[in-house]
Design an enzyme around this catalytic site. Sequence first.
Site, short mmCIF file in Angstrom:
data_model
loop_
_atom_site.label_atom_id
_atom_site.label_comp_id
_atom_site.label_asym_id
_atom_site.label_seq_id
_atom_site.Cartn_x
_atom_site.Cartn_y
_atom_site.Cartn_z
CG HIS A 14 -1.48 26.56 19.57
ND1 HIS A 14 -0.75 26.38 20.74
CD2 HIS A 14 -2.75 26.24 19.89
CE1 HIS A 14 -1.56 25.97 21.70
NE2 HIS A 14 -2.79 25.89 21.21
CG HIS A 16 -7.24 23.70 20.20
ND1 HIS A 16 -6.81 22.74 21.10
CD2 HIS A 16 -6.59 24.84 20.53
CE1 HIS A 16 -5.96 23.30 21.94
NE2 HIS A 16 -5.79 24.57 21.61
CG ASN A 42 -6.82 20.07 23.59
OD1 ASN A 42 -6.77 20.11 22.36
ND2 ASN A 42 -7.36 21.04 24.30
CE LYS A 104 0.22 22.85 24.41
NZ LYS A 104 -1.01 23.40 23.86
CG HIS A 142 -1.31 25.65 28.44
ND1 HIS A 142 -2.44 25.94 27.72
CD2 HIS A 142 -1.43 26.37 29.60
CE1 HIS A 142 -3.20 26.78 28.40
NE2 HIS A 142 -2.61 27.05 29.53
CG ASP A 253 -5.08 28.62 21.76
OD1 ASP A 253 -5.28 27.41 21.62
OD2 ASP A 253 -5.25 29.21 22.83
CG HIS A 257 -15.16 25.50 23.59
ND1 HIS A 257 -14.97 24.26 24.16
CD2 HIS A 257 -13.97 26.15 23.70
CE1 HIS A 257 -13.72 24.16 24.62
NE2 HIS A 257 -13.08 25.30 24.34
C1 NCD Z 1 -8.08 25.43 24.35
C2 NCD Z 1 -9.17 24.41 24.02
O1 NCD Z 1 -10.36 24.76 24.13
O2 NCD Z 1 -8.85 23.29 23.63
N1 NCD Z 1 -8.67 26.56 25.00
C3 NCD Z 1 -8.15 27.81 25.09
O3 NCD Z 1 -8.73 28.66 25.77
N2 NCD Z 1 -7.05 28.15 24.44
C4 NCD Z 1 -7.02 24.78 25.18
C5 NCD Z 1 -5.76 25.59 25.28
O4 NCD Z 1 -5.04 25.77 24.32
O5 NCD Z 1 -5.47 26.08 26.38
ZN ZN Z 2 -4.46 25.82 22.47
#
Ligand code: NCD
Ligand code: ZN
Length: 349
Positions: A14, A16, A42, A104, A142, A253, A257
Amino acid sequence: MSDTLSIIRPDDWHLHLRDGPALRAVVGDSAKQFARAVIMPNLKPPVTTVALALAYRDRITTALSEAGVAPGAFTPLMTLYLTDNTSADEIDRAHESGAVVAVKLYPAGATTNSDAGVSDLLGCCGAVIERMQRVGMPLLIHGEVADPAVDVFDREAVFIERVMKPLRKAYPELRVVFEHLTTKDGVEYVRDAQGPVAATITAQHLLYNRNAIFQGGVRPHWYCLPILKREVHRQALVEAATGDSPRFFLGTDSAPHARGLKENACGCAGCYTALHAMELYTTAFDRAGRLDRLEAFASLRGPDFYRLPRNTTRVTLRREAYGIPHEVPYGDDTLVPLAAGESLGWRLA
Ligand code: NCD
Ligand code: ZN
């Protein structure tokens, strides 16, 4: 007590990776830690079709090569973002593509970039789920309700009753991954459920409880969704990750940011852990006295559930002090890793 640990090379189920300069900034970190990763869809706009997923995979491949990662050293496993309008034919295309491993589900409004998510799963997506069940494509969930009337700490437990149980009753052979599990309720559900269900667990949910968000003040870099929970839940997650059930495996995960979007009056949810993922997980397993279970959790159970071959090369973790950097570059911005400035007792060689 051994000071080195050799395990089969792990995978991240998992992740991003974002896009553009952000992607270029972070992708090398994951490639150092993992052989493969399931890439979350996403983006803005979301990755809703196989064509978009293949184009995204190409951008990841280019970014890997720019980061100096040897061809084939890191494999992105792509996913589709389920919407109310996803067609069953798209599932067939995904299944035949060989590049898309899962779909997803973001309940609309539940987390970062989930506006295009599903409003009413069983009402809108029956034909798609039916097709996924038929071709054996996993649905990555999710698992939080977005209902503002439900307390933020209860959203996972309520999701199990309102969505997960009815879904799995209607589609008992659907392959489901309960993503980033955060509660004792979730652990018990996944452990005891009939049929093909599994769950990913992050490093932050193994290491911290919700006090971490408020220690000495509001600490935005500990804010992710689903949010950190009480200690009793953290303990249940550690027991699951280090226990006998093959259903619990690694998913960071890692959700980068930019610093300014986290340290903000309305800060974004997400912890950046790709940089030091195995250091964090190894620390959690060491604290539980279960280093012997790390390989199963990080390297064996994930590919087994996804019906992919296990990796064949190995990595070594060494017991040595590792200072987590205060920040790392992130395009024109900077990124603050989870537990920045703190020290861990393990280092990935
Ligand atoms: C994830 C994101 O920033 O894309 N953020 C998070 O807090 N995990 C989105 C997600 O997986 O919920
Ligand atoms: Zn995530």
